[in-house]
Design an enzyme around this catalytic site. Structure first.
Site, PDB file in Angstrom:
ATOM      1  N   ARG A 100      -2.739   7.645  15.520  1.00  0.00           N
ATOM      2  CA  ARG A 100      -2.689   8.237  14.188  1.00  0.00           C
ATOM      3  C   ARG A 100      -2.223   9.696  14.316  1.00  0.00           C
ATOM      4  O   ARG A 100      -2.531  10.353  15.301  1.00  0.00           O
ATOM      5  CB  ARG A 100      -4.104   8.190  13.614  1.00  0.00           C
ATOM      6  CG  ARG A 100      -4.260   8.710  12.193  1.00  0.00           C
ATOM      7  CD  ARG A 100      -3.696   7.762  11.191  1.00  0.00           C
ATOM      8  NE  ARG A 100      -4.184   8.017   9.841  1.00  0.00           N
ATOM      9  CZ  ARG A 100      -3.591   7.540   8.758  1.00  0.00           C
ATOM     10  NH1 ARG A 100      -2.495   6.790   8.845  1.00  0.00           N
ATOM     11  NH2 ARG A 100      -4.095   7.781   7.569  1.00  0.00           N
ATOM     12  N   THR A 378       4.199   1.247   4.694  1.00  0.00           N
ATOM     13  CA  THR A 378       3.681   1.029   6.024  1.00  0.00           C
ATOM     14  C   THR A 378       4.242  -0.312   6.424  1.00  0.00           C
ATOM     15  O   THR A 378       4.813  -1.008   5.592  1.00  0.00           O
ATOM     16  CB  THR A 378       2.144   0.996   5.922  1.00  0.00           C
ATOM     17  OG1 THR A 378       1.733   2.246   5.435  1.00  0.00           O
ATOM     18  CG2 THR A 378       1.454   0.678   7.218  1.00  0.00           C
ATOM     19  N   ASP A 420      -3.274  11.628   3.306  1.00  0.00           N
ATOM     20  CA  ASP A 420      -4.394  10.685   3.455  1.00  0.00           C
ATOM     21  C   ASP A 420      -5.729  11.403   3.664  1.00  0.00           C
ATOM     22  O   ASP A 420      -6.785  10.779   3.632  1.00  0.00           O
ATOM     23  CB  ASP A 420      -4.142   9.721   4.628  1.00  0.00           C
ATOM     24  CG  ASP A 420      -3.388   8.473   4.183  1.00  0.00           C
ATOM     25  OD1 ASP A 420      -3.196   8.286   2.975  1.00  0.00           O
ATOM     26  OD2 ASP A 420      -2.995   7.677   5.054  1.00  0.00           O
ATOM     27  N   SER A 449      -7.540   6.289   7.334  1.00  0.00           N
ATOM     28  CA  SER A 449      -6.520   5.282   7.040  1.00  0.00           C
ATOM     29  C   SER A 449      -7.174   4.008   6.499  1.00  0.00           C
ATOM     30  O   SER A 449      -8.377   3.799   6.643  1.00  0.00           O
ATOM     31  CB  SER A 449      -5.785   4.961   8.343  1.00  0.00           C
ATOM     32  OG  SER A 449      -4.902   3.879   8.159  1.00  0.00           O
ATOM     33  N   SER A 450      -6.331   3.176   5.900  1.00  0.00           N
ATOM     34  CA  SER A 450      -6.785   1.836   5.502  1.00  0.00           C
ATOM     35  C   SER A 450      -6.136   0.760   6.364  1.00  0.00           C
ATOM     36  O   SER A 450      -6.372  -0.438   6.141  1.00  0.00           O
ATOM     37  CB  SER A 450      -6.419   1.564   4.044  1.00  0.00           C
ATOM     38  OG  SER A 450      -7.020   2.504   3.199  1.00  0.00           O
ATOM     39  N   GLY A 470       0.390  -1.269   2.290  1.00  0.00           N
ATOM     40  CA  GLY A 470      -0.124  -1.342   0.923  1.00  0.00           C
ATOM     41  C   GLY A 470      -1.222  -0.341   0.617  1.00  0.00           C
ATOM     42  O   GLY A 470      -1.969  -0.529  -0.348  1.00  0.00           O
TER      43      GLY A 470
HETATM   44  O1  DON Z   1      -2.974   4.906   6.604  1.00  0.00           O
HETATM   45  C1  DON Z   1      -3.009   4.531   5.447  1.00  0.00           C
HETATM   46  O2  DON Z   1      -3.926   3.918   4.970  1.00  0.00           O
HETATM   47  C2  DON Z   1      -1.812   4.832   4.555  1.00  0.00           C
HETATM   48  N1  DON Z   1      -1.108   5.956   5.037  1.00  0.00           N
HETATM   49  C3  DON Z   1      -0.958   3.628   4.500  1.00  0.00           C
HETATM   50  C4  DON Z   1       0.212   3.807   3.584  1.00  0.00           C
HETATM   51  C5  DON Z   1       0.774   2.535   3.101  1.00  0.00           C
HETATM   52  O3  DON Z   1       0.333   1.479   3.429  1.00  0.00           O
HETATM   53  C6  DON Z   1       1.890   2.646   2.141  1.00  0.00           C
HETATM   54  N2  DON Z   1       2.517   1.372   1.982  1.00  0.00           N
HETATM   55  N3  DON Z   1       2.654   0.650   1.142  1.00  0.00           N
END
Ligand code: DON
Length: 572
Positions: A100, A378, A420, A449-450, A470
């Protein structure tokens, strides 16, 4: 006994599933006994199976696909972002690699607030300040060095070829790039990469050559991590930062380390769940939600039934309320991981679920937990090889095309992952997620993060390898795929294809895929007190799994991904 000697590819026509809208109607599924790689880009998936053909394992395949994705899927494939990888080797070794992004040393808590103390999304998302110190190059190299069988030259060769010789732009990528012309005009590096020499936009079928990116990849091939984190590439990143008042320094780059972390381990109806620990909230929330759902008989309730959806939403509401308060980078904040994934906590958390009526999110707050002792875009790729080694890999620049800023002379986009962090308590980020102290900005901290790369194991086999982009919807996308396979007995292809819904505590509404569910079901949910909102598609889960006598790869029909299967035995 495996039936097929040769890989068979077929497009599953799911027209009979009246539930699905046209956008969800096909899944690209491949089955092979020699291994599969599935990702958002055909070039990247094939780069992965090339490694299997050369005698590499699933790690070589994912690393090659990861580097290739940085070339062929610039929206989320990256060198300038970060990611999480969950690895399960056939001998049972399981580990995760956290690469990350980190807040630069000069970052500070209020850096995205304006003079009036208000959150400034332009600063947090589209400026040089938006970028954390990139982790992807280090992550791909570290995982490859520890588990790969092939050389660095081998796993990087296809990415370098695609960047230096170019590839024909597929329609979707050409459209995305052409649609962002204003973004490219903001900086010299972005203009050089994403616009033709005469300033016009690329079109489908154009040969997309990325000479600066090819040079950066060659420096990594030559010098390993020093090819990115020191020397010319690092100097180009810092020069880009200086041009835009960004914070990343040579020291930030030189000091960047990936972290090997023990996975989050859970169990669900006898299946083993292996997922990503903090700084992702994904694994903790997934296991917490599965623990709560284990107390309900979802199978007899049925898929896409109002009661099933209501139960899952109530569980999601509670878990996401916990996320907002308790989750952050464990190296900076005491995240109560073991309490959150404890099955006893799940039982206490579901006590106030009413099966006939929605609970208002205003009445739900994070569970009281003791502080532990110290303790849209992502992308997700999955791979399994014929030995049963499995890798789930989710990687990101955060928003599609990250900050939109390409490092001049180095040819790669920078992330906007700093968004984030929780910039101001009570103010949601771009995914509507709330946060607090646990996820406040601090130098060298990793933003929450997710991302939920996940491997499900049964009888020592990786029966499901999955994950998704997502933002906030990633975790519930993975949850639904797991539930679809385990509770509803679906094939991997069906589990990925079936329509999705999502709830994240705040906003207090269920988001459903347009055309995915019966209107009668929506009415039933409304009568229980739920608000329903619609979205075209949720998630993009490129998934693999060991299925009886073959290895299956599925690319999510919501997007133009590709599942590649190795068609003949490798040349060992
Ligand atoms: O780490 C995370 O949770 C976000 N930065 C993810 C971003 C993401 O999934 C955007 N895509 N649709």
């Amino acid at each position: 006994m495996r039936l097929d000697r040769l890989t068979t590819r077929f497009y599953c026509l799911l027209a009979s599933l009246a539930l699905l809208s046209a956008a969800h109607s096909t899944a690209n599924e491949v089955s092979s006994e020699y291994g599969v790689v599935t990702s958002r880009s055909e070039f990247a998936s094939k780069a992965g199976t090339q490694m299997l053909a050369q005698g590499g394992n699933a790690v070589d395949a994912i690393v090659a696909a990861g580097f290739a994705l940085a070339v062929t899927y610039p929206s989320a494939g990256n060198l300038g972002g970060g990611g999480f990888m969950v690895v399960r080797m056939a001998d049972g070794t399981t580990v995760t690699n956290d690469h990350r992004e980190m807040a630069p040393l000069a970052a500070y808590r209020d850096m995205f607030l304006d003079d009036d103390g208000e959150y400034d999304p332009a600063k947090a998302l589209r400026s040089h300040l938006a970028s954390g110190v990139p982790g992807s190059a280090a992550g791909l190299l570290d995982v490859h060095e520890r588990f790969g069988k092939l050389t660095r030259e081998q796993v990087m060769s296809e990415a370098i070829r695609l960047a230096s010789e170019g590839f024909q732009l597929p329609s979707d990528i050409a459209r995305q790039i052409a649609g962002r012309k204003d973004l490219w005009l903001r900086t010299i590096g972005s203009r050089a990469k994403f616009l033709r020499d005469d300033g016009s936009s690329f079109e489908e079928g154009d040969l997309f050559v990325q000479p600066d990116l090819a040079q950066t990849l060659m420096r990594i091939r030559e010098y390993g991590r020093d090819g990115f984190y020191k020397g010319k590439t690092a100097e180009l990143v810092v020069a880009e930062m200086k041009r835009g008042n960004g914070l990343i320094s040579l020291k930030d780059l030189e000091d960047y380390e990936t972290v090997w972390r023990d996975p989050i381990n859970g169990s669900y109806r006898g299946f083993e769940i292996i997922s990503m620990p903090p700084p992702s909230s994904g694994g903790v929330l997934l296991v917490q939600m599965l623990n709560m759902l284990e107390r309900f008989d979802l199978n007899s309730m049925g898929f896409a039934n109002a009661l099933t959806m209501h139960t899952m939403v109530e569980v999601e509401r509670r878990a996401y309320a916990d996320r907002a308060v308790h989750l952050g980078d464990m190296d900076f904040y005491p995240v109560p991981v073991s309490s959150l994934i404890d099955k006893k906590y799940a039982v206490s958390r579901i006590q106030d679920i009413n099966l006939e009526k929605s609970t208002s999110s205003l009445e739900i707050s994070a569970g009281e937990l003791p502080t532990p002792e110290e303790s849209e875009e992502t992308t997700h790729l999955s791979a399994i090889d014929s030995d049963g080694n499995a890798v789930a890999y989710t990687t990101t620049l955060n928003s599609g095309y990250g900050s939109g800023i390409v490092v001049e002379g180095a040819g790669f986009l920078l992330n906007n992952e700093m968004d984030d962090f929780s910039s101001k308590p009570g103010v949601p980020n771009q995914f509507g997620l709330l946060g607090a102290e646990a996820n406040a900005i601090e130098p060298r901290k990793r933003m929450l993060s997710s991302m939920t790369p996940t491997i499900v194991v049964s009888e020592n086999r990786p029966v499901l390898v999955t994950g998704s982009p997502g933002g906030s919807t990633i975790i519930t996308t993975v949850l639904q795929i797991v539930v679809n396979v385990i509770d509803h007995g679906m094939s991997i292809s069906e589990a990925v294809t079936h329509p999705r819904f999502h709830h994240q505590w705040m906003p207090d509404a269920i988001t459903v895929e347009t055309g995915g569910f019966e209107e009668e079901t929506a009415d039933q949910l409304r009568s229980m007190g739920h608000e329903i909102r619609e979205r075209r598609a949720i998630g993009d889960a490129n998934t693999a799994g060991w299925s009886e006598d073959s290895i299956i790869g599925v690319s999510d029909p919501r997007n133009q991904g590709f599942a590649s299967g190795l068609e003949a035995p490798p040349n060992n």
